[in-house]
Design a protein around this motif. Structure first.
Motif, PDB file in Angstrom:
ATOM      1  N   HIS A   1      -4.909 -21.011 -23.215  1.00 54.81           N
ATOM      2  CA  HIS A   1      -6.221 -21.642 -23.426  1.00 54.81           C
ATOM      3  C   HIS A   1      -6.129 -23.087 -23.902  1.00 54.81           C
ATOM      4  N   ALA A   2      -4.968 -23.711 -23.717  1.00 53.37           N
ATOM      5  CA  ALA A   2      -4.866 -25.136 -24.045  1.00 53.37           C
ATOM      6  C   ALA A   2      -5.610 -25.937 -22.964  1.00 53.37           C
ATOM      7  N   PRO A   3      -6.254 -27.018 -23.345  1.00 52.21           N
ATOM      8  CA  PRO A   3      -7.020 -27.813 -22.361  1.00 52.21           C
ATOM      9  C   PRO A   3      -6.191 -28.272 -21.160  1.00 52.21           C
ATOM     10  N   ILE A   4      -4.901 -28.465 -21.366  1.00 50.14           N
ATOM     11  CA  ILE A   4      -4.062 -28.968 -20.273  1.00 50.14           C
ATOM     12  C   ILE A   4      -4.041 -27.978 -19.106  1.00 50.14           C
ATOM     13  N   GLN A   5      -4.152 -26.691 -19.386  1.00 45.88           N
ATOM     14  CA  GLN A   5      -4.120 -25.697 -18.298  1.00 45.88           C
ATOM     15  C   GLN A   5      -5.346 -25.831 -17.409  1.00 45.88           C
ATOM     16  N   GLN A   6      -6.518 -25.934 -18.038  1.00 43.89           N
ATOM     17  CA  GLN A   6      -7.747 -26.064 -17.247  1.00 43.89           C
ATOM     18  C   GLN A   6      -7.728 -27.371 -16.465  1.00 43.89           C
ATOM     19  N   ALA A   7      -7.178 -28.407 -17.080  1.00 43.00           N
ATOM     20  CA  ALA A   7      -7.113 -29.702 -16.387  1.00 43.00           C
ATOM     21  C   ALA A   7      -6.250 -29.602 -15.124  1.00 43.00           C
ATOM     22  N   PHE A   8      -5.150 -28.866 -15.210  1.00 48.32           N
ATOM     23  CA  PHE A   8      -4.298 -28.691 -14.027  1.00 48.32           C
ATOM     24  C   PHE A   8      -5.054 -27.935 -12.930  1.00 48.32           C
ATOM     25  N   ILE A   9      -5.853 -26.959 -13.332  1.00 47.13           N
ATOM     26  CA  ILE A   9      -6.652 -26.218 -12.340  1.00 47.13           C
ATOM     27  C   ILE A   9      -7.709 -27.148 -11.740  1.00 47.13           C
ATOM     28  N   ASP A  10      -8.395 -27.883 -12.604  1.00 44.20           N
ATOM     29  CA  ASP A  10      -9.488 -28.758 -12.130  1.00 44.20           C
ATOM     30  C   ASP A  10      -8.984 -29.819 -11.156  1.00 44.20           C
ATOM     31  N   HIS A  11      -7.755 -30.288 -11.382  1.00 44.49           N
ATOM     32  CA  HIS A  11      -7.228 -31.372 -10.546  1.00 44.49           C
ATOM     33  C   HIS A  11      -6.277 -30.874  -9.455  1.00 44.49           C
TER      34      HIS A  11
END
Lengths: 157, 280
Positions: free
Chosen positions: A87-97
Motif C-alpha cells: 500500500h505504498a504510494p509508489i505501487q499505485q503510481a507504477f500501476i497508474d503510469h
C-alpha cells in the motif's frame, strides 16, 4: 572483535519484524532473503554482479543491492524488502503510469523510487541519478521515471 | 554468495585487524581485507579470487575519519564514495568519485576499495596523482606509517601482504586552491566503465596537471603531458593533439572502444576541458 565461522543463528529486522535465521558468513543478503527460512522472493536475482539493481532492498531506508552485501554485515540494521511496501504510494503510481512490462526489474525500481520519495530532496537531477542504478531490459524507463516523479511531487505538495 | 565456507572477522581497532590477519595466515588460511565488498563478492562469485576469510574494516574508527583542520584534509579509506561526495571536503575528488559506477553501488564502494581495486580504472586515484602533498596512512606490522602517495604508487598502490590503507591526506590549501575539471567519457551509457576519465587541475599560479584513467591498464599522470598542456602560447586543440601523441603508453583497444576511438575521444575531451579550465 566479532568473529564468525560456520553457520550462525542471528536475528534480522525485516519489514519491521524480528526474523530468526541461520546464515553462513559467505551468504549474500539476497540469498538469505530468498531462502526457505524467509521466503522473501521479491528481491530478484538478476546479474548478481551489482549492475542491474533487480535485487535492491533498503537498509536503514536507503537502497542497497542485496547481492552486494553479506548478510552478516546487516545484522542489527533495519531491512525493508518490496514485501514491506504494501500500500505504498509508489505501487499505485507504477500501476497508474504502466511502469512495467515483464516486471522482473519492478521490485528493484519500486525500492529505489520509494526510498527517493522519502528523502527531503528529490529534485530531477537526484531522481535521474538514483534511477540510473537500475536496469529495465523492457526499456520502460520513461514510465518508471514518470511514476517516481509523480510520487515525489505528491509528497512535496 | 561467496561459494565456500568463509571466516568473517570484524575488528574494532587497527591492531585487532593486523592481529587477525597474522593469525589467519599462521592457520594457513587466505584472508583479505574487506570494506565495501563489491569487488570481493563479484570476483568470488566467478571464482576469480581465492580467499577463505575476510577482515571487515568498516568498524574501525580511523578508517572512517573525515576532517579538514585547515592544514590537512584527511579521508578514511572505509568512507563510501557517496559519503565522500556528500561531505564534499575536496571538490575535485567529489567530481571524480561521483562518476564511478552508479549511485546505489557507490553507497557500497569505499574510497580505499576503489584505490586498491584490481580493475584498470580506479578513477578515485586521479585527484591524488595530481597532488604533490598526497600521503597515505598505512597499517603495517610495524605500526601505522605515513608515506608519500607518489612513493607507494607506480601502476597501483603497492602494499605488502598484511598491510591495509587507513586514510589519505592532502594539504588543505593545495586542495582548496585548485581550479579543476573532471570528465568521464563512456561509449554509450552514462553508467559504464570509461573510455577515458580525465582530471585536470591547475593551482592559482602553476602549470596544468592531468591524470588519466581508461587510456591503458592503470591510471597515470605524466609530466611530459603536463608540460604540453601548460604551454598557453598554443591553442587548446593543438595542445590536446600533442598530448595524445605523447602519452607515456599506447591507448588500449577493448570492448569499450578501439585505440583510435579512444585517442579521438581523449583529444576532443581534453581540448574542451582545457578551454573550460582556462576560461574559468
Amino acid at each position: 572483535m566479532r568473529s564468525l565461522t560456520g553457520p550462525q543463528a542471528m536475528t534480522l529486522t525485516i519489514n519491521g519484524d524480528a526474523r530468526q535465521v541461520v546464515v553462513y558468513p559467505g551468504e549474500t543478503l539476497l540469498y538469505t532473503l530468498r531462502g526457505d527460512a524467509l521466503g522473501l522472493t521479491g528481491a530478484k536475482p538478476g546479474c548478481e554482479n551489482g549492475d542491474c539493481g533487480a535485487c535492491t532492498v533498503l537498509i536503514e531506508q536507503m537502497p542497497v543491492k542485496s547481492c552486494m552485501v553479506l548478510t552478516v554485515e546487516v545484522e542489527g540494521s533495519d531491512i525493508t524488502t518490496v514485501e514491506g511496501l504494501q500500500h505504498a504510494p509508489i505501487q499505485q503510481a507504477f500501476i497508474d503510469h504502466g511502469a512495467f512490462q515483464c516486471g522482473y526489474c519492478t521490485s528493484g525500481f519500486l525500492m529505489v523510487g520509494h526510498a527517493l520519495s522519502q528523502q527531503p530532496d528529490h529534485d530531477q537531477g537526484r531522481l535521474v541519478e538514483w534511477l540510473r542504478s537500475n536496469i529495465c531490459r523492457c526499456t520502460s524507463y520513461q514510465e518508471i521515471t514518470d511514476a517516481v516523479r509523480a510520487v515525489c511531487s505528491e509528497i512535496e505538495s | 554468495m561467496i561459494p565456500f565456507d568463509l571466516f568473517y572477522y570484524r575488528p574494532d581497532t587497527v591492531d585487532e585487524a593486523l592481529q587477525a590477519y597474522g593469525d589467519l595466515v599462521r592457520q594457513h588460511r587466505h584472508p583479505a581485507f574487506y570494506a565495501g565488498g563489491t569487488e570481493i563478492l563479484t570476483r568470488s562469485r566467478v571464482q576469480d579470487v581465492h580467499i577463505d576469510a575476510v577482515i571487515d574494516l568498516k568498524a574501525i574508527p580511523s578508517l572512517r575519519i573525515h576532517r579538514d583542520d585547515g592544514q590537512t584534509l584527511q579521508l578514511g579509506a572505509a568512507l563510501r564514495l557517496t559519503e565522500v561526495a556528500d561531505l564534499n571536503l575536496w571538490p575535485l575528488l567529489t567530481a571524480t568519485a561521483d562518476r564511478i559506477a552508479d549511485y546505489t553501488a557507490r553507497r557500497q564502494i569505499t574510497l580505499g576499495g576503489n584505490l586498491l581495486s584490481v580493475l584498470p580504472y580506479r578513477e578515485a586515484v586521479l585527484p591524488f596523482l595530481l597532488m604533490d602533498s598526497a600521503k597515505v596512512e598505512l597499517a603495517t606490522q610495524h605500526g601505522l606509517q605515513t608515506r608519500r602517495f607518489a612513493d607507494v604508487w607506480d601502476t597501483a598502490l603497492n602494499l605488502n601482504p598484511g598491510e591495509f590503507l587507513v586514510s589519505l591526506r592532502v594539504d588543505s590549501q593545495e586542495a582548496r586552491n585548485l581550479t579543476f575539471r573532471s570528465h568521464k567519457m563512456t561509449r554509450l551509457d552514462w553508467i559504464d566503465y570509461p573510455l577515458v576519465t580525465i582530471a585536470l587541475a591547475q593551482p592559482a599560479s602553476g602549470r596544468v596537471r592531468a591524470a588519466f584513467s581508461g587510456w591503458n591498464s592503470y591510471p597515470f599522470h605524466s609530466s611530459t603531458v603536463d608540460q604540453i598542456l601548460s604551454d598557453v602560447s598554443r591553442s587548446p586543440q593543438a595542445r590536446a593533439a600533442d598530448a595524445v601523441s605523447n602519452m607515456p603508453m599506447p591507448a588500449v583497444s577493448d570492448i569499450h572502444g578501439s585505440a583510435e576511438y579512444r585517442q579521438f575521444v581523449t583529444q576532443y575531451t581534453l581540448s574542451d576541458m582545457l578551454t573550460e579550465l582556462e576560461e574559468s
